[in-house]
Design an enzyme around this catalytic site. Structure first.
Site, mmCIF file in Angstrom:
data_model
loop_
_atom_site.group_PDB
_atom_site.id
_atom_site.type_symbol
_atom_site.label_atom_id
_atom_site.label_comp_id
_atom_site.label_asym_id
_atom_site.label_seq_id
_atom_site.Cartn_x
_atom_site.Cartn_y
_atom_site.Cartn_z
ATOM 1 N N ASP A 58 0.830 -1.213 0.000
ATOM 2 C CA ASP A 58 0.000 0.000 0.000
ATOM 3 C C ASP A 58 0.862 1.260 0.000
ATOM 4 O O ASP A 58 1.984 1.252 0.501
ATOM 5 C CB ASP A 58 -0.921 -0.028 1.235
ATOM 6 C CG ASP A 58 -2.104 0.914 1.083
ATOM 7 O OD1 ASP A 58 -2.349 1.411 -0.040
ATOM 8 O OD2 ASP A 58 -2.792 1.155 2.094
ATOM 9 N N HIS A 101 2.441 3.493 -8.922
ATOM 10 C CA HIS A 101 2.206 2.077 -9.240
ATOM 11 C C HIS A 101 3.393 1.495 -10.009
ATOM 12 O O HIS A 101 3.811 0.374 -9.768
ATOM 13 C CB HIS A 101 0.913 1.919 -10.055
ATOM 14 C CG HIS A 101 -0.331 2.286 -9.282
ATOM 15 N ND1 HIS A 101 -0.556 1.834 -8.001
ATOM 16 C CD2 HIS A 101 -1.406 3.054 -9.600
ATOM 17 C CE1 HIS A 101 -1.709 2.310 -7.563
ATOM 18 N NE2 HIS A 101 -2.251 3.061 -8.513
ATOM 19 N N LEU A 147 10.629 -20.400 -4.870
ATOM 20 C CA LEU A 147 9.554 -19.598 -4.271
ATOM 21 C C LEU A 147 8.245 -19.706 -5.065
ATOM 22 O O LEU A 147 8.241 -19.650 -6.294
ATOM 23 C CB LEU A 147 10.001 -18.130 -4.252
ATOM 24 C CG LEU A 147 8.961 -17.099 -3.834
ATOM 25 C CD1 LEU A 147 8.694 -17.170 -2.335
ATOM 26 C CD2 LEU A 147 9.416 -15.682 -4.208
HETATM 27 C C1 IPE Z 1 -5.512 -2.678 -0.223
HETATM 28 O O1 IPE Z 1 -5.114 -1.383 -0.475
HETATM 29 C C2 IPE Z 1 -5.525 -3.459 -1.496
HETATM 30 C C3 IPE Z 1 -4.235 -3.628 -2.130
HETATM 31 C C4 IPE Z 1 -3.073 -3.344 -1.618
HETATM 32 C C5 IPE Z 1 -4.278 -4.209 -3.442
HETATM 33 P P1 IPE Z 1 -6.185 -0.199 -0.563
HETATM 34 O O2 IPE Z 1 -5.414 1.056 -0.682
HETATM 35 O O3 IPE Z 1 -7.173 -0.486 -1.619
HETATM 36 O O4 IPE Z 1 -6.879 -0.324 0.862
HETATM 37 P P2 IPE Z 1 -7.915 0.620 1.622
HETATM 38 O O5 IPE Z 1 -9.127 0.712 0.770
HETATM 39 O O6 IPE Z 1 -7.270 1.947 1.796
HETATM 40 O O7 IPE Z 1 -8.148 -0.060 2.911
HETATM 41 C C1 IPE Z 2 -1.617 0.263 -3.381
HETATM 42 O O1 IPE Z 2 -1.385 1.634 -3.424
HETATM 43 C C2 IPE Z 2 -1.831 -0.333 -4.750
HETATM 44 C C3 IPE Z 2 -3.223 -0.692 -5.056
HETATM 45 C C4 IPE Z 2 -4.192 -0.735 -4.194
HETATM 46 C C5 IPE Z 2 -3.525 -1.044 -6.446
HETATM 47 P P1 IPE Z 2 -2.568 2.678 -3.417
HETATM 48 O O2 IPE Z 2 -2.952 2.973 -4.831
HETATM 49 O O3 IPE Z 2 -3.675 2.221 -2.558
HETATM 50 O O4 IPE Z 2 -1.859 3.948 -2.790
HETATM 51 P P2 IPE Z 2 -2.466 4.961 -1.724
HETATM 52 O O5 IPE Z 2 -3.004 4.156 -0.590
HETATM 53 O O6 IPE Z 2 -3.535 5.728 -2.435
HETATM 54 O O7 IPE Z 2 -1.319 5.811 -1.322
HETATM 55 MG MG MG Z 3 -4.067 2.440 -0.573
#
Ligand code: IPE
Ligand code: IPE
Ligand code: MG
Length: 254
Positions: free
Chosen positions: A29, A46, A140
């Protein structure tokens, strides 16, 4: 501001080689926040996140971790703006094409969990091809959770058990933990020993709810694109200092 990822310590040396977690799951995240912090569009985050996936996969393979499950796209992520979802799907296709040789080089076997039928055709095909190309690898197991959520998984498992019951293939009294586990998408895998979540969020976000029952949880403020090998080793060292009691007393463990 202090950077939570600036580390000078050598955590790798502190890892006890005979107690490597068999299964590590990661909620990757913070990509969007990382990009925003430097005035860039979310997709840059990303893309940088993919580099971290590469680094951590190689590090896990080298350590002898058996399973690495990465939460890449949740069921709820389908609700993001269409441009971001489309761009993520394209990024997935490009990444698979680019990373397959690395997986082969590191003897990594790829698999996925989640509702892949919701992904665009070409994304599904790319994953299928890479899964079959890496299927004979013996190192792995890299598991990508894509269009995955634990509640979706539990609903699928419940439906499949109910229909097996209807067909008379199992009996009501046969349903136990083992049977339920065998209906999960992770049927062939041990439960995660360690769950890591980056970016400082203290939640599970619908990830592996059944399987995480007794996992050790590790949260770091570090954002996924800046998460380093050292950070990964630090999480493992932290894990190795925990006492996993599984309901027993400390005296029973020793
Ligand atoms: C959780 O991240 C899902 C992934 C890492 C793929 P999100 O950024 O979507 O989570 P929430 O919605 O903030 O909890
Ligand atoms: C995690 O990073 C990747 C996915 C959920 C696809 P985020 O896109 O949720 O990044 P933040 O949480 O907005 O910083
Ligand atoms: Mg996120």
């Amino acid at each position: 501001m202090n950077n939570p990822c600036d580390l000078n310590m050598n955590f790798k040396e502190q890892i006890q080689k005979n107690r490597i977690p068999r299964h590590i799951a990661i909620i990757m995240d913070g990509n969007g926040r990382w990009a925003k912090r430097q005035g860039l569009a979310r997709m840059y985050g990303h893309r940088q996140g993919v580099e971290t996936v590469h680094t951590i996969t190689e590090a896990a393979a080298a350590l002898g971790v058996e399973y690495l499950t990465l939460y890449a796209f949740s069921t709820e992520n389908w609700n993001r703006p269409k441009e971001e979802v489309d761009a993520l799907m394209t990024l997935l296709v490009d990444t698979i094409a680019k990373e397959t040789p690395t997986l082969m080089k590191n003897n990594v076997r790829l698999s996925t969990i989640g509702d892949l039928s919701r992904l665009p055709e070409n994304t599904q095909r790319k994953f299928k091809d890479c899964i079959s190309e890496t299927s004979q690898n013996t190192g792995l197991n890299l598991v990508i959770a894509l269009s995955y959520s634990a509640r979706w998984e539990i609903i699928q498992a419940t439906r499949n058990i109910a229909s097996a019951l209807q067909r008379g293939e199992i009996l009501l009294e046969d349903i136990n933990e083992e049977v339920l586990s065998s209906y999960m998408t992770t049927a062939q895998m041990p439960d995660p020993d360690l769950l890591i979540r980056t970016s400082g969020e203290l939640r599970i976000s619908n990830f592996l709810l059944w399987q995480l029952a007794y996992s050790e949880l590790y949260f770091t403020d570090c954002l996924w694109p800046e998460f380093t090998e050292e950070e990964f080793y630090r999480a493992i060292v932290d894990y190795q200092h925990r006492e996993r009691r599984f309901g027993k007393t400390s005296e029973q463990i020793h």
